[in-house]
Write a protein that holds these residues in place. Structure first.
Motif, PDB file in Angstrom:
ATOM      1  N   CYS A 172      31.552  33.442  34.882  1.00  0.00           N
ATOM      2  CA  CYS A 172      32.590  33.011  35.238  1.00  0.00           C
ATOM      3  C   CYS A 172      32.611  31.628  35.709  1.00  0.00           C
ATOM      4  N   VAL A 173      31.703  31.484  36.735  1.00  0.00           N
ATOM      5  CA  VAL A 173      31.450  29.934  36.969  1.00  0.00           C
ATOM      6  C   VAL A 173      30.008  29.605  37.177  1.00  0.00           C
ATOM      7  N   PRO A 174      29.428  29.463  35.985  1.00  0.00           N
ATOM      8  CA  PRO A 174      27.878  29.091  35.981  1.00  0.00           C
ATOM      9  C   PRO A 174      27.727  27.826  36.673  1.00  0.00           C
ATOM     10  N   THR A 175      28.277  27.092  36.988  1.00  0.00           N
ATOM     11  CA  THR A 175      27.730  25.629  37.462  1.00  0.00           C
ATOM     12  C   THR A 175      28.524  25.069  38.647  1.00  0.00           C
ATOM     13  N   ALA A 176      27.944  24.226  39.492  1.00  0.00           N
ATOM     14  CA  ALA A 176      28.567  23.826  40.746  1.00  0.00           C
ATOM     15  C   ALA A 176      29.951  23.220  40.427  1.00  0.00           C
ATOM     16  N   GLN A 177      29.904  22.410  39.059  1.00  0.00           N
ATOM     17  CA  GLN A 177      31.205  21.947  38.919  1.00  0.00           C
ATOM     18  C   GLN A 177      32.319  22.781  38.669  1.00  0.00           C
ATOM     19  N   ALA A 178      31.858  24.058  37.656  1.00  0.00           N
ATOM     20  CA  ALA A 178      32.713  24.928  37.661  1.00  0.00           C
ATOM     21  C   ALA A 178      33.518  25.766  38.726  1.00  0.00           C
ATOM     22  N   ARG A 179      32.708  25.641  39.937  1.00  0.00           N
ATOM     23  CA  ARG A 179      32.948  26.403  41.143  1.00  0.00           C
ATOM     24  C   ARG A 179      33.884  25.389  41.956  1.00  0.00           C
ATOM     25  N   GLU A 180      34.109  24.226  41.535  1.00  0.00           N
ATOM     26  CA  GLU A 180      35.298  23.446  42.309  1.00  0.00           C
ATOM     27  C   GLU A 180      36.706  24.113  42.405  1.00  0.00           C
ATOM     28  N   GLY A 181      37.359  24.131  43.325  1.00  0.00           N
ATOM     29  CA  GLY A 181      38.640  24.846  43.337  1.00  0.00           C
ATOM     30  C   GLY A 181      38.156  26.303  43.628  1.00  0.00           C
ATOM     31  N   LEU A 182      37.322  26.875  43.812  1.00  0.00           N
ATOM     32  CA  LEU A 182      37.186  28.458  43.957  1.00  0.00           C
ATOM     33  C   LEU A 182      37.640  28.731  45.257  1.00  0.00           C
ATOM     34  N   ARG A 183      38.509  29.709  45.292  1.00  0.00           N
ATOM     35  CA  ARG A 183      39.127  30.253  46.701  1.00  0.00           C
ATOM     36  C   ARG A 183      38.203  31.273  47.133  1.00  0.00           C
ATOM     37  N   ARG A 184      38.024  32.290  46.520  1.00  0.00           N
ATOM     38  CA  ARG A 184      37.271  33.377  46.889  1.00  0.00           C
ATOM     39  C   ARG A 184      36.579  34.089  45.659  1.00  0.00           C
ATOM     40  N   ILE A 185      35.755  35.048  45.849  1.00  0.00           N
ATOM     41  CA  ILE A 185      35.255  35.888  45.117  1.00  0.00           C
ATOM     42  C   ILE A 185      35.243  37.615  45.400  1.00  0.00           C
ATOM     43  N   VAL A 186      35.460  38.365  44.233  1.00  0.00           N
ATOM     44  CA  VAL A 186      35.808  39.548  44.713  1.00  0.00           C
ATOM     45  C   VAL A 186      34.554  40.303  43.912  1.00  0.00           C
ATOM     46  N   LEU A 187      33.786  41.208  44.932  1.00  0.00           N
ATOM     47  CA  LEU A 187      32.953  42.111  43.990  1.00  0.00           C
ATOM     48  C   LEU A 187      33.177  43.219  44.136  1.00  0.00           C
ATOM     49  N   THR A 188      33.220  43.881  42.765  1.00  0.00           N
ATOM     50  CA  THR A 188      33.658  45.223  42.721  1.00  0.00           C
ATOM     51  C   THR A 188      32.539  46.300  42.927  1.00  0.00           C
ATOM     52  N   ALA A 189      32.762  47.678  43.583  1.00  0.00           N
ATOM     53  CA  ALA A 189      31.907  48.534  43.722  1.00  0.00           C
ATOM     54  C   ALA A 189      32.384  49.799  43.074  1.00  0.00           C
ATOM     55  N   SER A 190      31.680  50.658  42.678  1.00  0.00           N
ATOM     56  CA  SER A 190      32.192  51.993  42.115  1.00  0.00           C
ATOM     57  C   SER A 190      32.551  52.955  43.220  1.00  0.00           C
ATOM     58  N   GLY A 191      31.904  52.799  44.213  1.00  0.00           N
ATOM     59  CA  GLY A 191      32.423  53.739  45.397  1.00  0.00           C
ATOM     60  C   GLY A 191      31.315  54.761  45.426  1.00  0.00           C
TER      61      GLY A 191
END
Length: 389
Positions: free
Chosen positions: A159-178
């Motif tokens: 989704c965000v492979p470079t530092a430039q692509a990460r500009e404006g990133l607020r948060r990330i959400v990791l998913t877990a199967s449980g």
């Protein structure tokens, strides 16, 4: 032609990597294969893939490996020990390294590959948990390309492979199967067995990682990894339980946009991304038919029943050597549980006590991190009898 060193070739991720490599004989070649102690399994993989070099971590396995390769009529050169593995990971034998050795044992070879500027397909999460700042600095200074292979971090990378692509990133959400115990109460987990804990509902993984998934420690370690990989503080890294394991992670931007990466739960997708990026290559994994799956569910993780995730956030917040202590204590506790020496609920208890008994110090050198790792292991081993099953 990418010449690939698969470190941890006899494990589940190593097997998936070799499957993808075999699908692309014109583009990929397994030039180095390594294993811990499974000499016969390593020789069999060498029969199939004919690498230039094979490494057994246990020094006492060298003669059996050498003789096994000769007996198979292979020209593959036998090696043993961590120094040989590090030299091959950093040397001319490969340009790409799949770092899939489980636990702190994979740290040296992963660091060697990073310093040498290799494309590093990072599946050894302990390298970042134990020595994240040193690892990222080594990759930066060595010019290494790091592609995370955990499905969650690989999703964020896509989704965000470079530092430039990460500009404006607020948060990330990791998913877990449980994991296999999702929805269980804490009381019912007191009698949980190793065979139940390794029976993951979605992923095919080794026993240690499977137990980490059952305790949610795996997700806690991934939170710490994400902090180092994407340069975000812990309060901008969230976790959602997603039992279908089809959404592998999400990224949210300041404009309200959210991007997610979806796919079937198969590590070959992430490995194919690592081998081919920025182009795409076939992985052997089918496309995702959302109509066939029907629904996507999400829920908050239960931190009371599964406190290992909370402990990992606490270790990240404490900083310094705390993540190394967390990782070391967890390795000892999980091994003891798999051996039947302690119960399932003793794992978070031991890890929490180890963090309290071993205050965080500066993580400014590999020696300091190794000392913290060793101290936590000794402390946890000494505490095991108090938690005997």
């Amino acid at each position: 032609m990418r010449r690939v060193a698969v470190l941890g070739a006899t494990g589940s991720i190593g097997g998936s990597a070799l499957d993808v490599i075999a699908r692309h004989p014109a583009d990929l070649r397994a030039s180095v294969l390594s294993a811990g102690r499974q000499v016969d399994a390593l020789v069999e993989l060498c029969r199939q893939h004919r690498p230039d070099h094979a490494v057994i971590a246990a020094a006492e396995g060298y003669r059996a490996l050498r003789d096994g390769l000769r007996g198979a009529g292979l020209d593959t050169q036998a090696h043993a020990g961590s120094e040989a593995l590090g030299a091959l990971a950093a040397g001319e034998a490969c340009d790409t390294v799949v770092a899939a050795i489980v636990g702190a044992a994979g740290l040296d070879s992963t660091l060697a590959a990073a310093r040498a500027g290799k494309r590093l397909l990072l599946a050894n999460k302990e390298s970042l948990v134990l020595a994240g700042e040193l690892m990222t600095a080594a990759a930066r200074d060595g010019g290494a390309e790091v592609v995370p292979i955990d499905s969650e971090h690989n999703a964020i990378f896509q989704c965000v492979p470079t530092a430039q692509a990460r500009e404006g990133l607020r948060r990330i959400v990791l998913t877990a199967s449980g994991g296999p115990f999702r929805g269980r109460s804490r009381d019912t987990l007191a009698a949980a067995t190793p065979s139940e804990a390794v029976r993951h509902p979605k992923w095919s993984m080794g026993p240690k990682i499977s137990v980490d998934s059952a305790t949610l420690m795996n997700k806690g370690l991934e939170v710490i990894e994400a902090h180092h990989l994407f340069n975000l503080p812990g309060d901008r890294i969230d976790v959602l339980v997603h039992p279908q394991s089809l959404v592998h992670s999400l990224v949210e931007f300041v404009d309200g946009s959210t991007l997610a990466q979806l796919g079937l739960p198969d590590m070959r997708t992430a490995l194919a991304v690592g081998f081919g990026w920025p182009r795409r290559m076939s992985s052997g994994v089918a496309g995702l038919d959302l109509l066939a799956h029907g629904r996507l569910d999400f829920e908050a993780p239960d931190l009371e029943t599964f406190p290992c995730l909370r402990l990992a956030y606490a270790a990240l917040a404490a900083g310094g050597t705390a993540p190394a202590t967390l990782n070391a204590a967890n390795e000892i506790a999980v091994a003891a549980f798999l051996d039947g020496r302690i119960g399932f609920l003793a794992i978070p208890s031991l890890v929490g006590d180890a963090l309290a008994a071993n205050p965080a110090g500066p993580a400014d050198s590999l020696d300091a991190l190794r000392e913290a790792d060793l101290a936590a292991r000794r402390w946890t081993e000494h505490a095991l009898p108090r938690h005997a099953a």
